[in-house]
Design a protein around this motif. Structure first.
Motif, mmCIF file in Angstrom:
data_model
loop_
_atom_site.group_PDB
_atom_site.id
_atom_site.type_symbol
_atom_site.label_atom_id
_atom_site.label_comp_id
_atom_site.label_asym_id
_atom_site.label_seq_id
_atom_site.Cartn_x
_atom_site.Cartn_y
_atom_site.Cartn_z
ATOM 1 N N ALA A 1 0.708 -1.325 0.168
ATOM 2 C CA ALA A 1 -0.074 -0.054 -0.027
ATOM 3 C C ALA A 1 0.891 1.552 0.149
ATOM 4 O O ALA A 1 0.829 2.193 -0.531
ATOM 5 N N ALA A 2 1.954 1.074 0.470
ATOM 6 C CA ALA A 2 2.836 2.334 0.385
ATOM 7 C C ALA A 2 3.317 2.682 -0.013
ATOM 8 O O ALA A 2 3.712 3.310 -0.944
ATOM 9 N N LEU A 3 3.740 1.205 -1.244
ATOM 10 C CA LEU A 3 4.622 2.257 -2.499
ATOM 11 C C LEU A 3 3.427 1.856 -3.564
ATOM 12 O O LEU A 3 4.255 3.077 -4.035
ATOM 13 N N LYS A 4 2.524 1.614 -3.466
ATOM 14 C CA LYS A 4 1.494 2.434 -5.169
ATOM 15 C C LYS A 4 0.641 3.617 -3.971
ATOM 16 O O LYS A 4 1.289 4.660 -5.168
ATOM 17 N N ALA A 5 1.092 3.868 -2.781
ATOM 18 C CA ALA A 5 0.872 5.572 -2.414
ATOM 19 C C ALA A 5 2.097 6.425 -2.983
ATOM 20 O O ALA A 5 1.867 8.040 -3.529
ATOM 21 N N ALA A 6 2.953 5.813 -2.498
ATOM 22 C CA ALA A 6 4.353 6.705 -3.438
ATOM 23 C C ALA A 6 4.345 7.214 -4.612
ATOM 24 O O ALA A 6 4.420 7.844 -5.096
ATOM 25 N N GLU B 1 15.041 5.445 8.267
ATOM 26 C CA GLU B 1 14.350 6.760 7.673
ATOM 27 C C GLU B 1 12.807 6.266 7.498
ATOM 28 O O GLU B 1 12.144 6.734 5.890
ATOM 29 N N PRO B 2 11.895 6.901 8.564
ATOM 30 C CA PRO B 2 10.357 6.344 7.576
ATOM 31 C C PRO B 2 10.148 6.602 6.873
ATOM 32 O O PRO B 2 8.612 6.824 6.620
ATOM 33 N N HIS B 3 10.043 8.921 6.649
ATOM 34 C CA HIS B 3 9.305 9.254 6.041
ATOM 35 C C HIS B 3 9.387 8.382 4.549
ATOM 36 O O HIS B 3 9.107 8.692 3.373
ATOM 37 N N LYS B 4 10.430 7.721 4.004
ATOM 38 C CA LYS B 4 11.023 7.390 2.899
ATOM 39 C C LYS B 4 10.941 5.690 2.901
ATOM 40 O O LYS B 4 12.207 5.099 3.029
#
Length: 322
Positions: free
Chosen positions: A8-13, A125-128
């Motif tokens: 989900a984080a990959l698709k959001a990014a 680096e939780p923001h990235k």
């Protein structure tokens, strides 16, 4: 994060910005000047055949180097790094007389090393968040083209054999913890379709569903793959897989790849990806294109909105990615 949260984080990014893939593994491994003993390690010390050049086996025999290269690319800013499993199928590893058990271990080790590196960078680096692509490379045998110039119907491998080889690889990459599959450097679309079928069949049998990224190779200025397809034909051959991303890599530098990426961007209804070589090789087989030259070319693609994921193939280094 669990794996579905990472997906989900990959698709959001990908909706927010252009994602960056890593660069070449081969050139970085070559720079290490490794000896036969590095490739053999303890496990293959008595192996009858030469192992030098089998970069994938380093996942088992020199995991420190594999981890170092993941860290180098993540440190250069890559969002996605690939497992060191480009040739980790039973068919490709026949060249080194390795069996199914060895190949499974290569894929498991490669995925686990990449997973650990990605998780460490995400924690730092939780923001990235960093992601891991399971590298599924081409084979040294093709389904679409004859293995005998005097017999157009001759094939050195069957579809079922290619399917089974990819099925074994996909299972191990999934178990090892990759976030997506990258079927890459596709010269023969029928081989690619065997890999796609392996993934889809395994998912229908209960394996966790992950995004698929498909990356073909345009081999020359004709604008066709080695098995003869145009850009649009290639897309229409694989679009049934509903890939997370579609693109091209290898063979060409950025300047010569651009028109093909533009064509793909026009017809595809998903993310478009590209990771070209650092120009074309010189007379010595070396790649001379500097990081500044590569980034200058690809920056134009970004500004023109024809691409969603960028990275580097042969000859590119962490400096190119940075």
């Amino acid at each position: 994060m669990n794996r579905q949260d990472r997906v989900a984080a990959l698709k959001a990014a990908a909706k927010e910005r252009i994602l960056i893939l890593d660069g070449s593994w081969g050139v970085m491994i070559q720079r290490k000047g490794l000896a036969e003993e590095d490739f053999r390690g303890d496990r293959f010390k008595a192996h009858a055949d030469q192992m030098k050049g089998n970069n994938d086996i380093l996942c088992i025999t020199r995991p420190d180097i594999v981890t170092e290269l993941h860290n180098a690319y993540y440190g250069a800013g890559a969002d996605i790094s690939e497992t060191n499993t480009f040739s980790a199928t039973t068919i490709a590893q026949e060249d080194y007389h390795l069996g199914a058990g060895d190949v499974r271990d290569i894929n498991l080790a490669g995925a686990r090393l990449g997973r650990a590196a990605a998780d460490a960078w995400t924690a730092r680096e939780p923001h990235k968040p960093r992601f891991l692509a399971g590298s599924i490379g081409p084979l040294n045998k093709m389904l679409s083209m004859s293995s005998d110039v005097n017999n157009p119907g001759a094939r050195s491998v069957t579809f079922d054999q290619v399917y089974e080889a990819y099925r074994q690889q996909v299972l191990a990459l999934n178990e090892g913890g990759c976030d997506l599959y990258l079927i890459e450097t596709i010269t023969d679309t029928l081989n690619c379709k065997a890999a796609i079928k392996a993934i889809m069949d395994l998912e229908s049998e209960g394996m966790e569903n992950l995004p698929i990224w498909i990356s073909g190779t345009i081999t020359d200025r004709s604008g066709r793959t080695l098995s003869g397809q145009t850009v649009e034909a290639f897309w229409n051959s694989v679009r049934h897989a509903k890939p997370f991303a579609i693109g091209f890599n290898c063979a060409l530098g950025a300047d010569r790849m651009r028109p093909h990426i533009a064509d793909l961007s026009r017809v595809a209804d998903t993310l478009v990806a590209a990771y070209p070589n650092a120009g074309l090789p010189n007379e010595m087989g070396q790649y001379d294109e500097t990081p500044e030259q590569t980034s200058g070319e690809l920056g134009g693609w970004a500004k023109d909105g024809i691409v969603n994921i960028l990275g580097g193939c042969c000859g590119t280094t962490p400096d190119h990615i940075r």
